[in-house]
Write a protein that holds these residues in place. Structure first.
Motif, PDB file in Angstrom:
ATOM      1  N   ARG A  21      44.968   0.247  -3.109  1.00 25.78           N
ATOM      2  CA  ARG A  21      43.755   1.066  -3.066  1.00 25.78           C
ATOM      3  C   ARG A  21      43.894   2.319  -3.920  1.00 25.78           C
ATOM      4  O   ARG A  21      42.935   2.771  -4.551  1.00 25.78           O
ATOM      5  N   LYS A  22      45.090   2.876  -3.961  1.00 21.07           N
ATOM      6  CA  LYS A  22      45.308   4.112  -4.719  1.00 21.07           C
ATOM      7  C   LYS A  22      45.085   3.910  -6.214  1.00 21.07           C
ATOM      8  O   LYS A  22      44.724   4.840  -6.920  1.00 21.07           O
ATOM      9  N   ASN A  32      37.897   1.977  -4.750  1.00 19.64           N
ATOM     10  CA  ASN A  32      38.421   2.341  -3.431  1.00 19.64           C
ATOM     11  C   ASN A  32      38.795   3.819  -3.360  1.00 19.64           C
ATOM     12  O   ASN A  32      38.570   4.482  -2.351  1.00 19.64           O
ATOM     13  N   TYR A  51      35.653   5.928  -2.912  1.00 19.95           N
ATOM     14  CA  TYR A  51      35.119   5.880  -1.542  1.00 19.95           C
ATOM     15  C   TYR A  51      35.976   6.725  -0.600  1.00 19.95           C
ATOM     16  O   TYR A  51      35.457   7.490   0.217  1.00 19.95           O
ATOM     17  N   GLU A  52      37.279   6.621  -0.724  1.00 19.56           N
ATOM     18  CA  GLU A  52      38.175   7.397   0.140  1.00 19.56           C
ATOM     19  C   GLU A  52      37.976   8.900  -0.091  1.00 19.56           C
ATOM     20  O   GLU A  52      37.906   9.681   0.864  1.00 19.56           O
ATOM     21  N   ARG A  53      37.884   9.299  -1.341  1.00 19.72           N
ATOM     22  CA  ARG A  53      37.702  10.728  -1.644  1.00 19.72           C
ATOM     23  C   ARG A  53      36.329  11.204  -1.178  1.00 19.72           C
ATOM     24  O   ARG A  53      36.186  12.328  -0.671  1.00 19.72           O
ATOM     25  N   LYS A 101      36.542  11.961   2.498  1.00 17.14           N
ATOM     26  CA  LYS A 101      37.311  13.183   2.790  1.00 17.14           C
ATOM     27  C   LYS A 101      36.523  14.439   2.460  1.00 17.14           C
ATOM     28  O   LYS A 101      36.549  15.423   3.210  1.00 17.14           O
ATOM     29  N   ARG A 157      38.969  10.165   7.931  1.00 16.85           N
ATOM     30  CA  ARG A 157      40.261   9.466   7.904  1.00 16.85           C
ATOM     31  C   ARG A 157      40.161   8.044   8.455  1.00 16.85           C
ATOM     32  O   ARG A 157      41.095   7.551   9.095  1.00 16.85           O
ATOM     33  N   MET A 211      40.090   5.337   6.704  1.00 15.27           N
ATOM     34  CA  MET A 211      40.856   4.397   5.885  1.00 15.27           C
ATOM     35  C   MET A 211      42.342   4.597   6.158  1.00 15.27           C
ATOM     36  O   MET A 211      42.812   5.733   6.269  1.00 15.27           O
ATOM     37  N   SER A 258      46.288   5.230   6.110  1.00 18.25           N
ATOM     38  CA  SER A 258      47.219   5.937   5.235  1.00 18.25           C
ATOM     39  C   SER A 258      48.598   5.323   5.392  1.00 18.25           C
ATOM     40  O   SER A 258      48.909   4.711   6.423  1.00 18.25           O
TER      41      SER A 258
END
Length: 455
Positions: free
Chosen positions: A174-175, A180, A183-185, A188, A198, A200, A202
């Protein structure tokens, strides 16, 4: 030799010319297809079944199928995970079907395969779901396997290790994926310290998950007051009532869930850029949306279909991709988070083109908010969303899942009967009013990941 070649070419031209002439004089007879008789669609009847242990289920009985499908939704998804265990819920969903009671993972999977029983678990921000599909003759065993998975999951050391490795690999992948990562950023930055920031997994959270934390999740979230059940297929009310009692009586009566506050994002129209070495950029954009329980929800669905949710039929797809060729894909959707509903869009494009695509999205966002749908757009949206509704009833598993989702969203048992009528009742003035409410250009927030030019 040249003479022979010339003769061959001349012969070929003459014979093909003659053939062409013969083809020209052939009269085409129109093909008459047989008339297609319109088949009336009958919305199936939904009945509520209540067991002696208080568990309720919505049932659609269909005797013509050999299958029975069950869908169970429990409140409490990834947003309910402790901060240090970011990834607990998806880890549990991956392991609940990997051994239960006296059955180890290999044994259980072999029996399920031999009996043609499907038992799957999944999760989201606000829920964990269990889905069971079985042949009618195996219903007793199938429901008992569901009971064991919910009350006596094994969480064996080997299965836990394998699930952790798979989830860590997904986190790592994902990183490096712009879609992805965007979407994660977005989550947040929009939700800050709220649990939705949070949801998703880690790497640290996944590594911290233990067998005891998984057992604690099961004890606290799987309870009779914290679930909804949808059932469809070849099973009677009395048969279902008996199986509900056997399957769920061992669950605790009440759940123990963390308090998740409602949240309204405080966003302004701006663009955040995270640099990633990739040939294309991905964007996630949006702002607060309309809750599922809102009376304007159906009108909002119609607006979204015309704007960005309708694929090839949507304005954004037409303007951004078809007319200007600025993106591989662009779409919008309503994200019905329980404590903070959102209206979200996604976009992917070349690094050199994404700035232009974003400019068009902003312009169209403002235009739809100001002017709303056209008469044709509203008509087309109604035609598609009401006409495609019967596709929800093409499988027992789909029906069961649909019934569970209706209950989870607080819909009445008559929702199936009323849904299309509610959509058809939306007037043009209603749709335009809701468009102004759904789309807020002054709050449109973009997160872009990649190496975008001119941003």
């Amino acid at each position: 030799m040249k003479h022979l070649f010339f003769c061959f070419v001349l012969f070929f031209a003459l014979t093909n010319g003659a053939a062409a002439q013969r083809i020209e004089v052939v009269k085409k007879t129109p093909v008459r297809l047989p008339a297609v008789k319109e088949m009336p669609f009958r919305i199936p009847q939904v009945r509520e079944v209540t067991a002696s242990n208080g568990v309720k289920a919505w049932l659609i009985e269909e005797k013509s199928t050999p299958l029975i499908a069950v869908s169970v939704l429990f409140n409490g998804g990834a947003a309910s995970d402790p901060k240090r265990l970011q990834g607990l819920t998806p880890m549990a969903a991956a392991l609940l079907g990997e051994g239960a009671g006296r059955y180890k993972s290999e044994q259980l999977n072999q029996i399920l395969a031999e009996k043609a029983i499907e038992l799957d678990f999944s999760s989201g921000a606000d829920y964990i779901s269990a889905d069971l599909t079985t042949l009618r003759q195996n219903r007793g065993e199938a429901f008992d396997f569901l009971r064991l998975a919910l009350t006596k999951p094994r969480f064996d050391k080997r299965a836990l290790k394998q699930a952790r490795e798979r989830l860590l690999a997904a986190v790592k992948a994902r990183k490096g994926n712009p879609n992805n990562a965007a979407y994660e950023r977005f989550l947040k930055l929009v939700f800050k310290n709220h649990p939705y920031s949070r949801i998703m997994p880690s790497a640290d959270g996944v590594k911290a998950v233990t067998r005891s934390s998984l057992k604690r999740l099961v004890r606290r979230r799987f309870s009779r007051d914290n679930m909804v059940v949808g059932v469809a297929g070849n099973i009677s009310e009395s048969e279902l009532k008996t199986l509900l009692e056997k399957t769920f009586s061992d669950l605790p009566e009440k759940a123990v869930l963390p308090d998740i506050p409602d949240f309204t994002p405080d966003l302004t129209a701006r663009t955040d850029v995270l640099t990633m070495d990739a040939p294309q950029s991905a964007a996630v954009f949006g702002h607060a949306g309309i809750p599922r329980s809102d009376p304007d929800y159906y009108a909002a669905l119609l607006v979204d279909y015309s704007f960005g949710g309708g694929g090839f039929a949507s304005r954004l797809f037409d303007k951004v991709r078809e007319k200007n060729g600025l993106a591989y894909n662009v779409s919008t959707f309503m994200l019905p988070l329980k404590h903070s509903p959102m209206y979200i869009g996604t976009l992917a494009s070349d690094n050199a083109k994404i700035a232009g695509a974003i400019d068009i999205v902003k312009a169209e966002w403002a235009k739809m908010a100001q002017s709303g749908q056209t008469v044709k757009e509203l008509k087309d949206a109604k035609t598609y969303l009401t006409g495609s509704f019967p596709l929800s009833f093409t499988s027992s598993a789909g029906l069961a899942s649909f019934l569970a989702a209706l209950q989870y969203n607080g819909e009445g048992i008559d929702c199936l009967q009323n849904r299309n009528a509610l959509m058809n009742a939306v007037s043009l003035s209603d749709a335009r009013r809701v468009a102004a409410r759904l789309l807020a250009p002054e709050s449109l927030f973009f997160v872009v990941v990649g190496k975008p030019a001119n941003l």
